[in-house]
Design a protein around this motif. Structure first.
Motif, PDB file in Angstrom:
ATOM      1  N   TRP A 195      -5.275   1.389   3.712  1.00  0.00           N
ATOM      2  CA  TRP A 195      -4.679   2.180   4.789  1.00  0.00           C
ATOM      3  C   TRP A 195      -5.609   2.107   5.998  1.00  0.00           C
ATOM      4  O   TRP A 195      -6.784   1.731   5.875  1.00  0.00           O
ATOM      5  CB  TRP A 195      -4.523   3.643   4.353  1.00  0.00           C
ATOM      6  CG  TRP A 195      -3.374   3.893   3.450  1.00  0.00           C
ATOM      7  CD1 TRP A 195      -2.087   4.211   3.807  1.00  0.00           C
ATOM      8  CD2 TRP A 195      -3.377   3.867   2.012  1.00  0.00           C
ATOM      9  NE1 TRP A 195      -1.310   4.382   2.678  1.00  0.00           N
ATOM     10  CE2 TRP A 195      -2.069   4.177   1.575  1.00  0.00           C
ATOM     11  CE3 TRP A 195      -4.366   3.595   1.047  1.00  0.00           C
ATOM     12  CZ2 TRP A 195      -1.719   4.228   0.236  1.00  0.00           C
ATOM     13  CZ3 TRP A 195      -4.017   3.650  -0.291  1.00  0.00           C
ATOM     14  CH2 TRP A 195      -2.709   3.960  -0.691  1.00  0.00           C
ATOM     15  N   GLY A 267      -6.394  11.213   2.217  1.00  0.00           N
ATOM     16  CA  GLY A 267      -5.191  10.380   2.278  1.00  0.00           C
ATOM     17  C   GLY A 267      -3.887  11.160   2.301  1.00  0.00           C
ATOM     18  O   GLY A 267      -2.809  10.557   2.262  1.00  0.00           O
ATOM     19  N   SER A 270      -0.880  10.317   4.504  1.00  0.00           N
ATOM     20  CA  SER A 270      -0.009   9.168   4.199  1.00  0.00           C
ATOM     21  C   SER A 270       1.334   9.588   3.616  1.00  0.00           C
ATOM     22  O   SER A 270       2.280   8.800   3.622  1.00  0.00           O
ATOM     23  CB  SER A 270      -0.731   8.209   3.242  1.00  0.00           C
ATOM     24  OG  SER A 270      -0.969   8.830   1.981  1.00  0.00           O
ATOM     25  N   ALA A 274       2.591   7.423   6.606  1.00  0.00           N
ATOM     26  CA  ALA A 274       2.429   5.996   6.293  1.00  0.00           C
ATOM     27  C   ALA A 274       3.682   5.485   5.591  1.00  0.00           C
ATOM     28  O   ALA A 274       4.424   6.265   4.970  1.00  0.00           O
ATOM     29  CB  ALA A 274       1.207   5.769   5.406  1.00  0.00           C
ATOM     30  N   SER A 277       2.929   6.217   0.744  1.00  0.00           N
ATOM     31  CA  SER A 277       1.928   7.275   0.579  1.00  0.00           C
ATOM     32  C   SER A 277       0.923   6.870  -0.487  1.00  0.00           C
ATOM     33  O   SER A 277       1.193   6.017  -1.338  1.00  0.00           O
ATOM     34  CB  SER A 277       2.595   8.588   0.171  1.00  0.00           C
ATOM     35  OG  SER A 277       2.851   8.588  -1.229  1.00  0.00           O
ATOM     36  N   GLN A 278      -0.236   7.555  -0.458  1.00  0.00           N
ATOM     37  CA  GLN A 278      -1.245   7.263  -1.480  1.00  0.00           C
ATOM     38  C   GLN A 278      -0.736   7.608  -2.879  1.00  0.00           C
ATOM     39  O   GLN A 278      -1.149   6.986  -3.856  1.00  0.00           O
ATOM     40  CB  GLN A 278      -2.544   8.004  -1.182  1.00  0.00           C
ATOM     41  CG  GLN A 278      -2.436   9.520  -1.183  1.00  0.00           C
ATOM     42  CD  GLN A 278      -3.809  10.186  -1.201  1.00  0.00           C
ATOM     43  OE1 GLN A 278      -4.824   9.551  -1.479  1.00  0.00           O
ATOM     44  NE2 GLN A 278      -3.858  11.474  -0.893  1.00  0.00           N
ATOM     45  N   GLN A 281       1.616   4.800  -3.921  1.00  0.00           N
ATOM     46  CA  GLN A 281       0.816   3.577  -4.135  1.00  0.00           C
ATOM     47  C   GLN A 281       0.003   3.674  -5.419  1.00  0.00           C
ATOM     48  O   GLN A 281      -0.155   2.689  -6.148  1.00  0.00           O
ATOM     49  CB  GLN A 281      -0.125   3.387  -2.930  1.00  0.00           C
ATOM     50  CG  GLN A 281      -0.680   2.010  -2.764  1.00  0.00           C
ATOM     51  CD  GLN A 281       0.301   1.070  -2.079  1.00  0.00           C
ATOM     52  OE1 GLN A 281       1.433   0.870  -2.537  1.00  0.00           O
ATOM     53  NE2 GLN A 281      -0.122   0.500  -0.971  1.00  0.00           N
ATOM     54  N   THR A 294       1.132  -0.243   4.222  1.00  0.00           N
ATOM     55  CA  THR A 294       0.265   0.928   4.429  1.00  0.00           C
ATOM     56  C   THR A 294       0.176   1.351   5.893  1.00  0.00           C
ATOM     57  O   THR A 294      -0.599   2.236   6.231  1.00  0.00           O
ATOM     58  CB  THR A 294      -1.149   0.605   3.926  1.00  0.00           C
ATOM     59  OG1 THR A 294      -1.528  -0.663   4.444  1.00  0.00           O
ATOM     60  CG2 THR A 294      -1.205   0.567   2.404  1.00  0.00           C
ATOM     61  N   GLU A 295       0.964   0.725   6.775  1.00  0.00           N
ATOM     62  CA  GLU A 295       0.865   1.094   8.188  1.00  0.00           C
ATOM     63  C   GLU A 295       1.321   2.524   8.419  1.00  0.00           C
ATOM     64  O   GLU A 295       2.168   3.052   7.693  1.00  0.00           O
ATOM     65  CB  GLU A 295       1.759   0.225   9.089  1.00  0.00           C
ATOM     66  CG  GLU A 295       1.513  -1.227   9.060  1.00  0.00           C
ATOM     67  CD  GLU A 295       2.408  -1.855   8.027  1.00  0.00           C
ATOM     68  OE1 GLU A 295       1.856  -2.186   6.953  1.00  0.00           O
ATOM     69  OE2 GLU A 295       3.607  -1.979   8.263  1.00  0.00           O
TER      70      GLU A 295
END
Ligand code: ATP
Ligand code: MG
Length: 366
Positions: A195, A267, A270, A274, A277-278, A281, A294-295
């Motif tokens: 990220w 995180g 995210s 994002a 999200s973490q 992921q 991850t943008e």
């Protein structure tokens, strides 16, 4: 449906639930107590230090992962011996469980860290203080969180209570410009995604705010942070989310403070800000599924922690006054200083985003 078993019933396990639902993953939690933050998932209450309890929990799961790093090595190794997929595995987790071991492994990988030493006596601490300008940070190797187990000392006898229980970590007191965090996720097959680098603001040793991306970062700092996180993830064989807490020094260097091998407070932005999200992921990574983009979905995001508790009235007020802010409550019983939730705002202008996030979070000030 793949079944992911999460050991630990805190907010990190809780926040894995929505992406599990979305992806058709069944999530089960081994929680410490009945009223856990993660109780909305299929939850079993039991002691994560007891090998038979953990074995029985793991039996119905395809993969075991974690909400915290405290599961003892013998329990982890028993699961691996049973043929369970444990992600991250015991060798990687060892480096997140013990801050002395972490410093040894990071040093062996050639990753930049503050000057440090293993201290077992008052005399050794006196020597470390003498070598480092008379001040140092002393940390208990295990069990610290939110700044507990971290002490700034200027006297050799200031860690006597901890030394009575064994070795401690002493570190140079870093005069940092700011603190940063680099989050990555890695699959068992080795694929890795990062990220954007974020800035973390701690108050009293506890994370208070996160700015994503870290404002006004030099290319060199961004590059070092990404390289360090990749080196650590590959070098230690981390699977799932790895958070690398960093110091940016006054002269533009990046040093590793500590590692977390699970989704991390830095995180949380995210989830809303994002593409992946973490928490999503992490699930994808521990299942060795393809990782997501991850943008950020907006130029800036600001996440603010809420401590103590969140009442329904406060949530309604925050939503009413800041309709673009995203409020997350962890379903924990209120307690002073406890991480109880967070708020995220996003947008084009950092000052405006930070203002809106803080204004929403202010509704939760007791
Ligand atoms: N060597 C250091 N020099 C200066 N400040 C430090 C140093 N080590 C830690 N700190 C400060 O103390 C905070 C907490 O330290 P650390 O991250 O090691 O503890 P922790 O309690 O394990 O944290 P966490 O809440 O992330 O689990 C850091 O975020 C930083 O602000
Ligand atoms: Mg920390």
């Amino acid at each position: 449906m793949p079944v992911v078993g999460v050991i630990g019933g805190g907010q990190l396990a809780r926040m894995m639930v929505p992406p599990a639902v979305a992806l058709g993953i069944e999530i089960r939690v081994l929680a410490e107590q009945e009223e856990s933050s993660a109780r909305l998932a299929a939850t079993q209450v039991g002691d994560y230090r007891d090998v038979d309890t953990v074995r029985a929990f793991a039996a119905g799961c395809d993969v075991i992962t974690f909400d915290h790093e405290h599961v003892p090595q013998d329990v982890l190794r028993a699961l691996v011996a049973d043929g369970m997929s444990v992600q991250p595995g015991p060798d990687a987790l060892a480096a997140a469980q013990d801050k002395l071991h972490m410093r040894e492994r990071l040093t062996a990988l050639g990753v930049p860290v503050p000057t440090w030493a293993r201290i077992t006596t008052r005399d050794e601490l006196a020597q470390f203080l003498a070598d480092n300008g008379g001040r140092a940070v002393v940390k208990t190797p295990r069990g610290g969180y939110d700044g507990k187990g971290v002490r700034v000392v200027d006297r050799a006898d200031a860690a006597d209570d901890w030394l009575a229980d064994g070795a401690v970590l002493a570190e140079q007191l870093v005069d940092f410009r700011r603190e940063l965090a680099q989050l990555v996720a890695r699959r068992p097959s080795g694929d890795l995604r990062a990220w954007p680098l974020v800035e973390t603001v701690q108050k009293g040793g506890v994370c208070a705010e996160v700015l994503a991306p870290a404002p006004r970062s030099s290319d060199a700092v961004e590059r070092s942070a990404a390289e360090i996180a990749a080196t650590v993830a590959h070098g230690l064989g981390v699977t799932g989310v790895l958070a690398v807490e960093l110091f940016e020094t006054m002269d533009g260097r990046v040093l590793v403070n500590e590692l977390a091998m699970r989704p991390h407070n830095s995180g949380h932005f995210s989830i809303d800000a994002a593409v992946t999200s973490q928490f999503e992921q992490h699930l994808r990574a521990v299942l060795d599924w393809p990782l997501g983009d991850t943008e950020l979905v907006a130029p800036h995001a600001v996440m603010i922690n809420v401590f103590g508790g969140l009442t329904d009235d406060q949530i309604a007020q925050a939503l009413g006054h800041q309709p673009a802010a995203k409020v997350h409550a962890y379903g924990k019983s209120p307690r002073p200083g406890r991480k109880a939730g967070h708020v995220t705002a996003m947008g084009d202008d950092l000052d405006d985003v930070a203002y809106r996030a803080r204004a929403a979070a202010a509704h939760f000030d007791a």
